[in-house]
Structures are given as structure tokens and as C-alpha cells.
Design a protein around this motif. Structure first.
Motif, PDB file in Angstrom:
ATOM      1  N   UNK A   1       0.830  -1.199   0.000  1.00 14.74           N
ATOM      2  CA  UNK A   1       0.000   0.000   0.000  1.00 14.74           C
ATOM      3  C   UNK A   1       0.865   1.249   0.000  1.00 14.74           C
ATOM      4  N   UNK A   2       1.968   1.226   0.765  1.00 14.50           N
ATOM      5  CA  UNK A   2       2.858   2.380   0.785  1.00 14.50           C
ATOM      6  C   UNK A   2       3.598   2.572  -0.518  1.00 14.50           C
ATOM      7  N   UNK A   3       4.094   1.474  -1.105  1.00 15.60           N
ATOM      8  CA  UNK A   3       4.847   1.588  -2.357  1.00 15.60           C
ATOM      9  C   UNK A   3       3.979   2.029  -3.520  1.00 15.60           C
ATOM     10  N   UNK A   4       2.717   1.610  -3.549  1.00 12.57           N
ATOM     11  CA  UNK A   4       1.834   2.057  -4.615  1.00 12.57           C
ATOM     12  C   UNK A   4       1.540   3.550  -4.499  1.00 12.57           C
TER      13      UNK A   4
ATOM     14  N   UNK B   1      10.370   1.227  -9.465  1.00 13.27           N
ATOM     15  CA  UNK B   1      10.681  -0.180  -9.171  1.00 13.27           C
ATOM     16  C   UNK B   1       9.836  -0.699  -8.015  1.00 13.27           C
ATOM     17  N   UNK B   2       9.649   0.137  -6.985  1.00 11.15           N
ATOM     18  CA  UNK B   2       8.812  -0.270  -5.863  1.00 11.15           C
ATOM     19  C   UNK B   2       7.371  -0.482  -6.274  1.00 11.15           C
ATOM     20  N   UNK B   3       6.876   0.385  -7.151  1.00 12.81           N
ATOM     21  CA  UNK B   3       5.510   0.260  -7.657  1.00 12.81           C
ATOM     22  C   UNK B   3       5.365  -1.019  -8.479  1.00 12.81           C
ATOM     23  N   UNK B   4       6.305  -1.233  -9.404  1.00 12.60           N
ATOM     24  CA  UNK B   4       6.216  -2.399 -10.279  1.00 12.60           C
ATOM     25  C   UNK B   4       6.558  -3.690  -9.541  1.00 12.60           C
TER      26      UNK B   4
END
Length: 712
Positions: free
Chosen positions: A370-373, A394-397
Motif C-alpha cells: 500500500x505504501x509503495x503504490x 521499481x517499488x511500484x512495479x
């Protein structure tokens, strides 16, 4: 700070108003980092395009529709890009990291100097319903280590227990434990702060400290509830900060410790062995543009206050609100302001605890997801360094790749089965099945297992392998953990895909308390949480078997002859076995890996150096933990905590020094006490923080027996 991504995107690409607040003359290392980043990017693009071209050349069967082929290639390209990007950074970074810190002229250790007399450090332990004995034991062990290593500077360090606990019993137990900490370490000050509102969790807790005490401490060492650090490591971080005014955050690489369950030991072993190799390569790639993981890091307080206090994102949670994974954003904003953020894997003596079972691991992953998105909201923020934009992407993907991988597997299975069922198989087209499979296997071995291979290569000599149980146990443990990862990966894929679905439906999650013990999961708990993944695995296996059974007999014969009798339609199960088995047996995997097997540790499987030669700080922490448990009340027993607060003399003495006169509240509560009326728990907590009420309660309790009927 522009938090609207539409406005930030427009300003970035149309007005190009880049911001920055440099701190003195910029050093030379950013140019080196940018050059390495571009080499990594070019390598990634070249390898990705090459693999995509080869995949496209193999997909020439007439029965494959253009939509199916395009979907396959798009998913293959996206997943290959991020897999290769990680591999490229690891390979290039490892090459440069071979020279060590001594070979890096910009490493913060080269400019370290003794602290100035006015330099003070606040060591922060934010907690929320954590085990008070364990938390304070870690504080005591860390404080004792500082006094032992840097006795002349011990007075520069002050410890803060920042509590967000809502239950009164936990607050009393926290205070009780901290009272004993002050007696055990008289040379270091211990402070307690409880927030009346726990808004924004740890982020809000740290901001509350900055608002109240930020100007009094030039540096703050942010810890987690389970953190532990050696005094030598902490003091070296301070010396580095003092020697370079550009340093904003110095992040250590915490070593996972104290896990006994099978899952915990495998993760602990992997983090210690492969994680170290990967961390050294990232240090060489990022240098002063590194990331921050939120704990076991020294921060320049004023710079943090001026540049890293995050605003609320527009919209409702989980898309809006305060960023949940705020640490990575704080590192990006610190670098945006011109400060340096270094990740220092060479700084040993930093420890943490990790989840002991798969369920605890997945709960933590959902919070991180949830935080990375949310980081996508900051992707186009003005003034960010390119490496930090890459981190956000990169965190999102990293989490979006789970549903993409699931879609890729479904398309791959469907296209392969449809190809066999079509009956168009010819002797010259056997590569339609062989080549993609071999390419996927080769890519997995090279790109995904390169950290393992590199870690073994770096630690296989006798002097280093001894600390991992010896050469044979090092290799066998790595192989066992690798096999487990084959079956664990699809389980992660399924849960992360589900979490992404919840996120799209705007179902939020709060940052609660992490399980810190090694208690095994019960069978009912495993079926309740993992039964749906087992059902998916079993249904998928049956469906695949049904589809394969309808492959024409002539195709089976031709496929067997063309492949030299080693490939049959049923061979598809070989490629999909880890996926199907990992899902189908997820209940069993979760149950078995949550258990503790003492014989494995006795046989030196999954050993880490901290188990071969136990650091003194860990021994002292465990001793203090046991000692405090015998002295303080159980935070799960409210009546025990109330009796302790009323009858314990040490608690009264220490609490009276903390208490204040609150006439606007004390008059009402004093009247209730004198009238022998019952006090509610909130009123009781107010009473023990007011000097007059505390004196009255203590006097009455010493004269009369306290029973549960006095309070509700």
C-alpha cells in the motif's frame, strides 16, 4: 511540494522548473553515479529488447491469435525489463564494490571526526502495543554498548520511548520497564512520551518528537521496536555525520536475528547471505543517493524537519492520506534538498527481527505494498534525483508485477495447450515449445539466482564459510532455501495479486503490531488464511490435466519423436509444477514452515555468523529481557498493572518526577477518590500523571488493600 501528480507532470515536462537546495559545493561522486546508472540502463534495454526479439521469433504458430501473441510479448517484455534491471545493477555494482569502502574515495568513513561538544543524539524507539520488556531490553543493551565503547561521549546520547499504545496496561508496563532501564544505565537519560492521538502511526510519532524536541538534538537515531545496535556502530555513524555537513541520512543494513522457526531461519539466512552481497552492489551504484528503510539509521534532525515532513496526499486512503511507506520518500526528499543519503552495509552491529511465519510476512508485505503504490504519486515531483525516481517506479512495479506474472502464466499455459491441441505440430516447429521454455529457465537462473551464486562465491572460503556452518552447510542451506523459494514465489504472487485487487477497490489497511515470537500457526489458521490458494492450485492442476488429456494421439507421437523422447504433453507439468505445487500445498507449507525444528539448528542448517559467535549486545538484551519480565507487570493483565502502579515504590518515585500539576483535571478526580467512587481507566491514567492525584492514590493504596472492585 506539489503532491498532485497531474500538476507535477505538467510542470516537469512543460515548464521544467527543477528545484534544489544544495548544501555547499557539490562533490564529484554524483557524476560517477549517473554514469553507472546510464550504463545499467543501456544494458537493461539492450538485453530486454534482445530477449523480446527472440521470444517474438519463436511465436510464429498460425493458431496463436495476434491478441494472445501481443499480450504475451508485452507481459514478457515488462517483466524481463525489471528482472534484468535488478541483475544489471547487481552485476555492475558488485564489480565496483570489490574494492570495498577503502576503494571509494567518497565513502563517509574517510571524513569521520570526533563529535563536537554540543552534538547530541536522540535515540528514538517508537512503539505501539509492543512487548515492553523486549523493547526496553533492546534500549538497555544498546545504551550499555554505547557506555562501553564511547564512555566519554555517553552523555551525548539520550533514549526516548515514544509510545502510541492505546491500552493503559501497556503504558504502565512501558513506564515500569523504563524505570528499571534508568537504574541499570544511570549515565544515560531515558525519556517517555505518550501521544494522546496516534494519528499517522510511526510517521506521526517521529514528527511529534521533532515538533517537541527537534531543536534540542542535532541528530536522531530512528529505531524499530525490535531494533538493537552496537555502541561502536552508533558512534561511528555520529563521527561520519560530524565530518561531513552534507550527510542527511546514514542507513545501516540491519541483520535479522533471533528467529527459530523454519521460515524465519530461512529468511534470516537469505537476508544475511544474499542480502549483504546485494547491499554492497547497491552502495556502489547509489552512493549518496541511496534509500532509507525507516529504522536503524542516523538522521540530521533539522534537515529532516525542513525537507522531509510529508503532507497529506489528496484523496481517500489507500490512495491518499499520509504516505504509509514514508521512509523511501524521505530519502528522496533529503537528496532533493542537496543532502547525501548513504546505505552502509559495511557497518556491522545493527540488528532487527523479522516475521517468523508466512502469515506475518504477508501481513507486512500488504502494508509495504500500500505504501509503495502511493509512491507513484511522487514520481514526477520536481527536483528528484533520477535514481530515486527509479526507486519509486521499481517499488511500484515490484508489486504490480504479481498480477502481471499471474496473467503471463495463464496466457503461457493457454497458448501452449492450444498449440498442442491444434494438431499443426510439425517436426521443424518443435522449437515453438523448447525455445521459450529454455529461455525462461536460463533467464531465471541468470537473473534471479545471481545474488545466490555471487554470495556463495564471496563466502565459500574456509574463514568466511565457518560462520555459516561450513562450506557444505553453506551450499546445502542455499540449495534448500532456493528450492523453497520456487514454491513460495507463487504463493506470494497469489496474495500480492489479491492485495492489489483490494487496493484497486480502495480497501485500506493500518500499520499494526508485528508478531515478534516464533509461535507456530495452527491448522485452523492455516486453512482460514491459505485455503483459497490451495483451492486455486488444485483446480488449476485438474484443469490443466483435463486440457492435456485432449491432445491428439498423433501429436503426442510426433512430439515424442521430434524431441528425442524427452518431451511429451505431460511435460508441461514439469514447467508448471512449482507454481501448481506451491499453490496447492500452501496450507501445508504455511503450517510446516511456521514450526521450529531444533535439530536443524543443531546440525548448523541456515546458520548466520551471529549464531556462531553471538555478539555481546544480543546476550545482554536477552538477559535484560528475562530480568525485566520478572520485575514489571504483564501488559495483558490490567489489574496487575493497576496494582503495580499503586503499590510499587520505584514506580511511584519515578512517576512523581514525571507528573505535573493539572488543576483543571485533578479537582474532579480528587473528589471521586475522596468520595470512594470508582475511577474509569482513562481517569486512572490521568490521575497517575497528576502530582496531587498520584500522591493521594499512593497514600490510600499503602494504607488499604487494593482489589479489582475499586476500578473498572
Amino acid at each position: 511540494m506539489e503532491t498532485s501528480w497531474k500538476t507535477a507532470l505538467k510542470r516537469r515536462f512543460f515548464t521544467m522548473q527543477e528545484k534544489g537546495y544544495p548544501v555547499g559545493k557539490e562533490p564529484l561522486w554524483p557524476a560517477v553515479v549517473e554514469r553507472r546508472r546510464r550504463v545499467s540502463l543501456i544494458t537493461t534495454l539492450f538485453l530486454t529488447l534482445s530477449l523480446t526479439f527472440l521470444a517474438n521469433e519463436t511465436l510464429t504458430a498460425e493458431h496463436i491469435t495476434p491478441i494472445l501473441k501481443s499480450s504475451y510479448l508485452v507481459l514478457y517484455t515488462v517483466m524481463s525489463y525489471f528482472m534484468i534491471a535488478t541483475f544489471a545493477k547487481l552485476a555492475i555494482g558488485s564489480w565496483h564494490a570489490l574494492r570495498g569502502p577503502e576503494g571509494n574515495p567518497w565513502h563517509p568513513a574517510h571524513s569521520a571526526t570526533d563529535p563536537r561538544p554540543e552534538a547530541k543524539v536522540a535515540v528514538l524507539f517508537p512503539v505501539y502495543h509492543e512487548d515492553p520488556a523486549r523493547v526496553v531490553a533492546g534500549m538497555i543493551a544498546t545504551a550499555q554498548s554505547i557506555c562501553r565503547y564511547a564512555p566519554h561521549y555517553a552523555s551525548r546520547y539520550e533514549f526516548f520511548l515514544l509510545s502510541d499504545s492505546r491500552k493503559p496496561a501497556y503504558r504502565i508496563a512501558e513506564l515500569a520497564a523504563l524505570n528499571h532501564a534508568q537504574d541499570i544505565c544511570p549515565d544515560i537519560l531515558f525519556h517517555y512520551r505518550w501521544r494522546t492521538s496516534n494519528d499517522n502511526a510511526k510517521l506521526g510519532n517521529v514528527i511529534d518528537f521533532c515538533r517537541r524536541w527537534g531543536k534540542s538534538y542535532e541528530y536522531m537515531l530512528v529505531m524499530d521496536a525490535d531494533s538493537l545496535m552496537q555502541g561502536q556502530t552508533i558512534h561511528q555513524l555520529l563521527r561520519m555525520m560530524e565530518g561531513n555537513h552534507r550527510l542527511g541520512i546514514l542507513q545501516t543494513n540491519p541483520t535479522p536475528i533471533l528467529r527459530e522457526s523454519l521460515f524465519g531461519r530461512m529468511q534470516q539466512f537469505a537476508g544475511r547471505l544474499y542480502g549483504s552481497a546485494f547491499s554492497y552492489s547497491l552502495q556502489a551504484m547509489y552512493m549518496g543517493h541511496a534509500s532509507y528503510i525507516g529504522h536503524n539509521a542516523l538522521i540530521r534532525t533539522q534537515a529532516f524537519i525542513e525537507h522531509c515532513i510529508l503532507p497529506d496526499l489528496p484523496g481517500k486512503t489507500p490512495w491518499g492520506g499520509k504516505p504509509l511507506s514514508h521512509d523511501i520518500i524521505e530519502a528522496a526528499l533529503m537528496a532533493r534538498a542537496g543532502y547525501e543519503v548513504w546505505f552502509l552495509p559495511d557497518m556491522e552491529g545493527s540488528y532487527e527481527e523479522i516475521p517468523a511465519n508466512i502469515l506475518g510476512f504477508l501481513i507486512r508485505e500488504r502494508r509495504w505494498m500500500q505504501g509503495n503504490l502511493q509512491h507513484a504519486r511522487f514520481l514526477f515531483l520536481e527536483g528528484l534525483k533520477p535514481l530515486h525516481r527509479e526507486n519509486f517506479l521499481s517499488g511500484f512495479m515490484g508489486y504490480m508485477s504479481a498480477p502481471l506474472w499471474a496473467a503471463f502464466l495463464i496466457i503461457s499455459a493457454e497458448s501452449m495447450v492450444s498449440y498442442l491441441q491444434s494438431g499443426h505440430l510439425a517436426e521443424g516447429t518443435i522449437a515453438q515449445i523448447e525455445v521459450p521454455s529454455i529461455m525462461m529457465l536460463a533467464a531465471s537462473v541468470v537473473f534471479l539466482f545471481s545474488p545466490r551464486i555471487l554470495a556463495i562465491f564471496l563466502n565459500i572460503n574456509k574463514s568466511k564459510s565457518f560462520f555459516f556452518g561450513g562450506k557444505h552447510k553453506l551450499i546445502l542451506s542455499t540449495l534448500a532455501e532456493t528450492v523453497f523459494s520456487f514454491f513460495f514465489a507463487p504463493l506470494m504472487m497469489a496474495f500480492i495479486s489479491r492485495f492489489v485487487w483490494f487496493w484497486l477497490k480502495r480497501k485500506s489497511i493500518s500499520w499494526g503490531t508485528q508478531q515478534r515470537d516464533d509461535e507456530a500457526l495452527s491448522w485452523p489458521s492455516c486453512f482460514r488464511h491459505f485455503g483459497w490458494t490451495s483451492a486455486i492450485g488444485i483446480i488449476a492442476t485438474i484443469a490443466l490435466f483435463y486440457q492435456i488429456s485432449h491432445v491428439p494421439v498423433q501429436v503426442v507421437a510426433l512430439l515424442t519423436i521430434a524431441s528425442g523422447h524427452w518431451l511429451q504433453p505431460a511435460s508441461i507439468f514439469v514447467w508448471f509444477f512449482p507454481i501448481l505445487a506451491g499453490l496447492g500445498a500452501s496450507v501445508l507449507i504455511a503450517r510446516i514452515t511456521s514450526r521450529t525444528f531444533p535439530r536443524l539448528k543443531k546440525a548448523k542448517w541456515f546458520m548466520i555468523p551471529e549464531e556462531i559467535v553471538v555478539p555481546r549486545e544480543i546476550i545482554e538484551m536477552e538477559q535484560c529481557n528475562a530480568h525485566l519480565r520478572s520485575l514489571i507487570p504483564n501488559p495483558e493483565e490490567i489489574q496487575d498493572c493497576i496494582n503495580y502502579a499503586l503499590l510499587n515504590k520505584l514506580f511511584y518515585i519515578k512517576q512523581r518526577a514525571r507528573s505535573r500539576f493539572k488543576p483543571q483535571l485533578s479537582e474532579r478526580i480528587l473528589k471521586q477518590i475522596h468520595d470512594q467512587r470508582k475511577l474509569s481507566l482513562p481517569d486512572f491514567m490521568i490521575a497517575i500523571s497528576d502530582t496531587r492525584c498520584l500522591d493521594t492514590l499512593h497514600q490510600i493504596s499503602c494504607e488499604n488493600d487494593i482489589s479489582e472492585s475499586n476500578f473498572h
